[in-house]
Design a protein around this motif. Structure first.
Motif, PDB file in Angstrom:
ATOM      1  N   THR A 196      96.700 113.129 108.103  1.00 61.61           N
ATOM      2  CA  THR A 196      97.400 113.569 106.901  1.00 61.61           C
ATOM      3  C   THR A 196      98.667 114.340 107.269  1.00 61.61           C
ATOM      4  O   THR A 196      99.108 114.297 108.415  1.00 61.61           O
ATOM      5  CB  THR A 196      96.419 114.369 105.995  1.00 61.61           C
ATOM      6  OG1 THR A 196      97.087 114.723 104.804  1.00 61.61           O
ATOM      7  CG2 THR A 196      95.882 115.609 106.680  1.00 61.61           C
ATOM      8  N   ASP A 197      99.257 115.013 106.267  1.00 62.84           N
ATOM      9  CA  ASP A 197     100.532 115.701 106.526  1.00 62.84           C
ATOM     10  C   ASP A 197     100.347 117.147 106.948  1.00 62.84           C
ATOM     11  O   ASP A 197     101.308 117.892 107.046  1.00 62.84           O
ATOM     12  CB  ASP A 197     101.454 115.588 105.296  1.00 62.84           C
ATOM     13  CG  ASP A 197     100.827 116.190 104.045  1.00 62.84           C
ATOM     14  OD1 ASP A 197      99.664 116.641 104.111  1.00 62.84           O
ATOM     15  OD2 ASP A 197     101.491 116.209 102.996  1.00 62.84           O
ATOM     16  N   ASP A 235      95.503 126.794 101.413  1.00 65.20           N
ATOM     17  CA  ASP A 235      96.518 125.740 101.452  1.00 65.20           C
ATOM     18  C   ASP A 235      97.762 126.273 102.180  1.00 65.20           C
ATOM     19  O   ASP A 235      98.401 127.219 101.704  1.00 65.20           O
ATOM     20  CB  ASP A 235      96.870 125.338 100.008  1.00 65.20           C
ATOM     21  CG  ASP A 235      97.818 124.132  99.958  1.00 65.20           C
ATOM     22  OD1 ASP A 235      98.490 123.860 100.974  1.00 65.20           O
ATOM     23  OD2 ASP A 235      97.878 123.481  98.903  1.00 65.20           O
ATOM     24  N   LYS A 254      91.816 107.054 108.794  1.00 70.20           N
ATOM     25  CA  LYS A 254      92.403 106.956 107.442  1.00 70.20           C
ATOM     26  C   LYS A 254      93.777 107.615 107.434  1.00 70.20           C
ATOM     27  O   LYS A 254      93.953 108.729 107.923  1.00 70.20           O
ATOM     28  CB  LYS A 254      91.463 107.621 106.437  1.00 70.20           C
ATOM     29  CG  LYS A 254      91.998 107.632 105.015  1.00 70.20           C
ATOM     30  CD  LYS A 254      92.440 108.991 104.583  1.00 70.20           C
ATOM     31  CE  LYS A 254      93.219 108.991 103.290  1.00 70.20           C
ATOM     32  NZ  LYS A 254      93.634 110.332 102.875  1.00 70.20           N
ATOM     33  N   TYR A 302      92.831 124.539 106.852  1.00 71.57           N
ATOM     34  CA  TYR A 302      93.274 125.934 106.970  1.00 71.57           C
ATOM     35  C   TYR A 302      92.450 126.848 106.065  1.00 71.57           C
ATOM     36  O   TYR A 302      91.785 126.372 105.130  1.00 71.57           O
ATOM     37  CB  TYR A 302      94.750 126.048 106.596  1.00 71.57           C
ATOM     38  CG  TYR A 302      95.699 125.636 107.701  1.00 71.57           C
ATOM     39  CD1 TYR A 302      96.424 126.592 108.411  1.00 71.57           C
ATOM     40  CD2 TYR A 302      95.864 124.302 108.039  1.00 71.57           C
ATOM     41  CE1 TYR A 302      97.300 126.219 109.428  1.00 71.57           C
ATOM     42  CE2 TYR A 302      96.734 123.918 109.059  1.00 71.57           C
ATOM     43  CZ  TYR A 302      97.453 124.886 109.749  1.00 71.57           C
ATOM     44  OH  TYR A 302      98.302 124.518 110.751  1.00 71.57           O
ATOM     45  N   ARG A 344     100.636 125.357 102.312  1.00 72.83           N
ATOM     46  CA  ARG A 344     101.869 125.313 101.513  1.00 72.83           C
ATOM     47  C   ARG A 344     102.000 126.543 100.612  1.00 72.83           C
ATOM     48  O   ARG A 344     103.070 126.834 100.092  1.00 72.83           O
ATOM     49  CB  ARG A 344     101.868 124.089 100.590  1.00 72.83           C
ATOM     50  CG  ARG A 344     102.109 122.820 101.304  1.00 72.83           C
ATOM     51  CD  ARG A 344     102.066 121.672 100.296  1.00 72.83           C
ATOM     52  NE  ARG A 344     101.700 120.458 100.996  1.00 72.83           N
ATOM     53  CZ  ARG A 344     102.558 119.735 101.691  1.00 72.83           C
ATOM     54  NH1 ARG A 344     103.816 120.068 101.749  1.00 72.83           N
ATOM     55  NH2 ARG A 344     102.149 118.651 102.319  1.00 72.83           N
ATOM     56  N   GLY A 392      98.689 108.975 101.754  1.00 72.11           N
ATOM     57  CA  GLY A 392      99.922 108.501 101.128  1.00 72.11           C
ATOM     58  C   GLY A 392     101.212 108.938 101.810  1.00 72.11           C
ATOM     59  O   GLY A 392     102.126 108.136 102.013  1.00 72.11           O
TER      60      GLY A 392
HETATM   61  P1  ADP Z   1      96.922 112.622 101.893  1.00 70.23           P
HETATM   62  O1  ADP Z   1      98.006 111.979 101.105  1.00 70.23           O
HETATM   63  O2  ADP Z   1      97.092 112.477 103.373  1.00 70.23           O
HETATM   64  O3  ADP Z   1      95.541 112.254 101.435  1.00 70.23           O
HETATM   65  P2  ADP Z   1      96.690 115.150 100.464  1.00 70.23           P
HETATM   66  O4  ADP Z   1      97.922 115.605  99.797  1.00 70.23           O
HETATM   67  O5  ADP Z   1      95.617 114.542  99.650  1.00 70.23           O
HETATM   68  O6  ADP Z   1      97.122 114.188 101.677  1.00 70.23           O
HETATM   69  O7  ADP Z   1      96.035 116.355 101.309  1.00 70.23           O
HETATM   70  C1  ADP Z   1      96.814 117.109 102.212  1.00 70.23           C
HETATM   71  C2  ADP Z   1      97.300 118.377 101.535  1.00 70.23           C
HETATM   72  O8  ADP Z   1      96.168 119.208 101.260  1.00 70.23           O
HETATM   73  C3  ADP Z   1      98.172 119.261 102.381  1.00 70.23           C
HETATM   74  O9  ADP Z   1      99.516 118.865 102.311  1.00 70.23           O
HETATM   75  C4  ADP Z   1      97.929 120.659 101.831  1.00 70.23           C
HETATM   76  O10 ADP Z   1      98.981 121.098 101.003  1.00 70.23           O
HETATM   77  C5  ADP Z   1      96.682 120.483 100.965  1.00 70.23           C
HETATM   78  N1  ADP Z   1      95.646 121.497 101.216  1.00 70.23           N
HETATM   79  C6  ADP Z   1      95.044 122.233 100.240  1.00 70.23           C
HETATM   80  N2  ADP Z   1      94.181 123.085 100.763  1.00 70.23           N
HETATM   81  C7  ADP Z   1      94.216 122.928 102.114  1.00 70.23           C
HETATM   82  C8  ADP Z   1      93.532 123.556 103.198  1.00 70.23           C
HETATM   83  N3  ADP Z   1      92.635 124.519 103.009  1.00 70.23           N
HETATM   84  N4  ADP Z   1      93.820 123.135 104.463  1.00 70.23           N
HETATM   85  C9  ADP Z   1      94.740 122.154 104.663  1.00 70.23           C
HETATM   86  N5  ADP Z   1      95.414 121.530 103.670  1.00 70.23           N
HETATM   87  C10 ADP Z   1      95.163 121.901 102.401  1.00 70.23           C
END
Ligand code: ADP
Ligand code: ASP
Ligand code: MG
Length: 406
Positions: free
Chosen positions: A173-174, A182, A7, A179, A184, A10
């Motif tokens: 994903t990005d 988050d 998968k 982690y 970020r 976005g």
């Molecule tokens: P996609 O568009 O690939 O579905 P999302 O934005 O839905 O991506 O999910 C990825 C984002 O999830 C990351 O950019 C990160 O900021 C966020 N995120 C929140 N909590 C966590 C975590 N515990 N580990 C990794 N990413 C996290």
């Protein structure tokens, strides 16, 4: 030979150049006999842009038409990605959720997958095609298009992996894995090699948007391992599975999560009578509004009135407001206050059961950071506090610092 569902979210398919990059990457990693099913999201911020377009016409558009609109986002990506494969000389075919056999309930915007009929996908795989499926969408028994809630492409991917009996579901994903918070928000968050379904489900439920909660439930149900990894590097990410296979656990707490997508509803001066909680929460349930933290407190013992405070998710606020205002009138309550400037911070870890002091450590971290706690709730593997939204970053960092220091 491996059978893999991959998968791409976005941000991984945000531009046509990235879409071509995804096709190239998939081919680079593919062994000749591998069976590959791809699930993709809408490009970049397409879903948000479509929501804004709808709101420009009507602030409360019909949910059915919203699903009709939002499902087009993923359809753009499947066709473009399939064209990219064809241009690279590889046979591929795009399928909508309905064509891919995703059958859902009829609750628009929050539909649940009730069945997957994988025949069409299997037939295309037999013709040696790469199959590209639109995430986030399905169809009802009547043939109406539904969507699965924000982040729903994760659930499409894991459900397909389960129903097809794939070896693994890879979520590209990005970020390069799951982690401890988050990444970020918390700069020194730690990447995990593994996490169990139960802990990942709790983290997702409490705001870790990297996986949609239902996708983790689906993974647990089918026992399909999920690999969360980066679209932009070839490194291993995090495997979500039933049990740890290595000595991964050094900390009692697995992760710190936050969720700003919440709102606090306080119904004030509710008559303290049997059946009152049922009246309120059954009315919300009927409209498929999920309620999370609930606190009932005495407002005036002599007058026998209470306050009922609970949280819902922000997109449900408009609908809940209309409903609760009517309830207030019918019950003879004093009024309702809805606060959208709140956020929930939580700690998650299966090891916390039987480890006293976790709650005190969390509350201590918040106290030292000058963050006031409005509501507290707990489960066997998590503790959550509702705080002011504008303090969420310092709160998460303060808690992470306490639990994950060397
Ligand atoms: P996609 O568009 O690939 O579905 P999302 O934005 O839905 O991506 O999910 C990825 C984002 O999830 C990351 O950019 C990160 O900021 C966020 N995120 C929140 N909590 C966590 C975590 N515990 N580990 C990794 N990413 C996290
Ligand atoms: N496009 C949908 C969303 O933005 C579904 C997804 O990306 O998983 O929520
Ligand atoms: Mg997502």
């Amino acid at each position: 030979m491996a059978f893999i569902v991959k998968k791409f979210g976005g941000s991984s398919v945000a531009t046509t150049a990235k879409i071509v990059g995804v096709a190239e990457r998939v081919l680079k990693e593919k062994e000749p006999d591998d069976k590959i099913v791809l699930v993709v999201s809408a490009m970049g911020d397409t879903t948000d842009e479509l929501i804004s377009m709808a709101k420009a016409i009507d602030n409360r558009p019909s949910q059915r038409e919203m699903d009709m609109l939002l499902s087009t986002g993923e359809q753009i990506t499947i066709s473009l990605l399939t064209m990219a494969f064809q241009k690279l000389g590889v046979d591929a075919v795009s399928l909508t959720g309905g064509q891919a056999g995703i059958a859902t309930s009829g609750v628009h915007a929050k539909a649940r997958i009730v069945d997957v009929n994988p025949e069409r996908i299997l037939a295309e795989l037999d013709k040696d095609k790469i199959v590209v499926v639109a995430g986030f969408q399905g169809v009802t028994e009547l043939g109406d298009i539904t969507t699965l809630g924000r982040g729903g492409s994760d659930t499409t991917a894991v459900a397909l992996a389960g129903a097809l009996g794939a070896d693994i579901c890879e979520i590209f994903t990005d970020v390069d894995g799951v982690y401890s918070a988050d990444p970020r928000v918390v700069k020194d968050a730690r990447r995990m090699k593994e996490i169990t379904y139960n802990e990942m489900l709790e983290m997702a439920r409490l705001g870790a948007v990297v996986m949609q909660p239902r996708s983790v439930e689906m993974g647990k149900h089918y026992g399909v391992p999920i690999h969360v990894r980066s679209t932009f590097t070839l490194e291993q990410g995090t495997i979500i599975r039933e049990e740890y296979t290595m000595k991964e656990r050094e900390f009692t707490i697995r992760g710190v999560t936050h969720d700003v997508n919440v709102a606090k509803v306080a119904i004030l001066g509710v008559p303290d009578q049997p059946g009152i909680a049922y009246t309120i929460f059954s009315a919300l349930a009927e409209k498929a509004i999920d309620v999370d933290m609930i606190v009932q407190s005495i407002r005036n013992a002599d007058k026998k009135i209470i306050d009922m405070v609970f949280t819902i998710s922000k997109p449900d606020v408009d609908q809940a407001k209309v409903l609760v205002e009517k309830l207030v009138k019918d019950m003879g309550a004093l009024g309702v206050v809805i606060d959208e400037n709140v956020a929930k911070v939580s700690v998650v870890g299966a090891g916390m059961y039987g480890s006293p002091g976790i709650a005190a450590t969390m509350f201590g971290a918040l106290g030292e950071a000058g963050v006031n706690i409005e509501v507290i709730s707990t489960s066997e593997i998590s503790i959550s506090c509702l705080i002011k939204e504008d303090q969420v970053k310092e709160a998460v960092n303060a808690i992470h610092q306490k639990f994950f220091k060397e």
